[in-house]
Design a protein around this motif. Structure first.
Motif, short mmCIF file in Angstrom:
data_model
loop_
_atom_site.label_atom_id
_atom_site.label_comp_id
_atom_site.label_asym_id
_atom_site.label_seq_id
_atom_site.Cartn_x
_atom_site.Cartn_y
_atom_site.Cartn_z
N GLU A 135 25.98 0.64 62.68
CA GLU A 135 25.46 1.37 61.53
C GLU A 135 24.34 2.26 62.03
O GLU A 135 23.25 1.79 62.34
CB GLU A 135 24.95 0.40 60.46
N SER A 136 24.64 3.56 62.13
CA SER A 136 23.64 4.51 62.62
C SER A 136 23.96 5.90 62.10
O SER A 136 25.13 6.29 62.04
CB SER A 136 23.66 4.52 64.16
N ASP A 137 22.92 6.64 61.74
CA ASP A 137 23.09 8.03 61.32
C ASP A 137 23.64 8.88 62.45
O ASP A 137 24.19 9.95 62.23
CB ASP A 137 21.77 8.62 60.83
N CYS A 138 23.47 8.41 63.69
CA CYS A 138 23.94 9.16 64.85
C CYS A 138 25.46 9.36 64.81
O CYS A 138 25.98 10.33 65.36
CB CYS A 138 23.56 8.44 66.15
N LEU A 139 26.17 8.45 64.18
CA LEU A 139 27.63 8.49 64.17
C LEU A 139 28.20 9.54 63.22
O LEU A 139 29.40 9.80 63.25
CB LEU A 139 28.18 7.11 63.82
N ASP A 140 27.36 10.13 62.38
CA ASP A 140 27.84 11.06 61.36
C ASP A 140 28.14 12.46 61.88
O ASP A 140 28.83 13.22 61.22
CB ASP A 140 26.80 11.18 60.23
N LYS A 141 27.63 12.83 63.04
CA LYS A 141 27.70 14.22 63.49
C LYS A 141 28.90 14.55 64.38
O LYS A 141 29.28 15.70 64.51
CB LYS A 141 26.41 14.59 64.21
N GLY A 142 29.49 13.53 65.00
CA GLY A 142 30.60 13.81 65.92
C GLY A 142 31.46 12.60 66.14
O GLY A 142 31.31 11.58 65.48
N LEU A 143 32.34 12.71 67.11
CA LEU A 143 33.23 11.61 67.46
C LEU A 143 32.56 10.72 68.51
O LEU A 143 31.90 11.22 69.43
CB LEU A 143 34.55 12.15 68.02
#
Length: 141
Positions: A124-132
């Motif tokens: 669970e991280s906002d980092c995962l929202d921007k790319g694959l």
């Protein structure tokens, strides 16, 4: 009576052992709390997708991304999941990572190596929202 107490103690010990076996050391993916946020994996090799891109840092989310420099790459932004032991690293206001046996990479550096897409849905991280998500398994430097 002693047999019942003995069996009860054995059962309690087994429950404690099973409960402790799910500790963080056994997790495949981890998230650091540093700046930058570093996502790591404990995966073995076996993935051979090419990785070549520029390391970027997002000041808002404190996340690192790799912007692909591979011609005609359909996945322009990758969320790197670094090898186990990788830590956050900052030098002269540039953010990056320190990778055991491979040195440091700072924002603006070219990252080359290999790996592949991984299912990091347990993170669970906002980092995962921007790319694959891309599990980095080999690094050229």
């Amino acid at each position: 009576m002693y047999r019942i107490i003995g069996n009860g103690l054995i059962l309690i010990c087994l429950l404690v052992i099973v409960g402790c076996s799910g500790d963080e050391e056994n997790e495949v993916f981890k998230i650091s709390d540093g700046d930058p946020i570093v996502l790591t994996h404990d995966l073995e090799g076996g993935m051979d997708a090419e990785l070549r891109g520029v390391l970027e840092y997002d000041t808002e989310t404190k996340c690192l991304y790799i912007k692909s420099t591979i011609k005609n790459d359909l996945n322009k932004i990758m969320v790197p999941i670094w090898p186990k032991g990788t830590t956050a690293y900052t030098e002269t206001n540039l953010h990056g990572v320190k990778i055991p046996n491979h040195g440091t990479f700072l924002e603006g550096d070219t990252v080359e190596g290999g790996g592949g897409g991984v299912d990091a849905s347990s993170l669970e991280s906002d980092c995962l929202d921007k790319g694959l998500t891309f599990g980095v398994t080999s690094i050229n430097k």
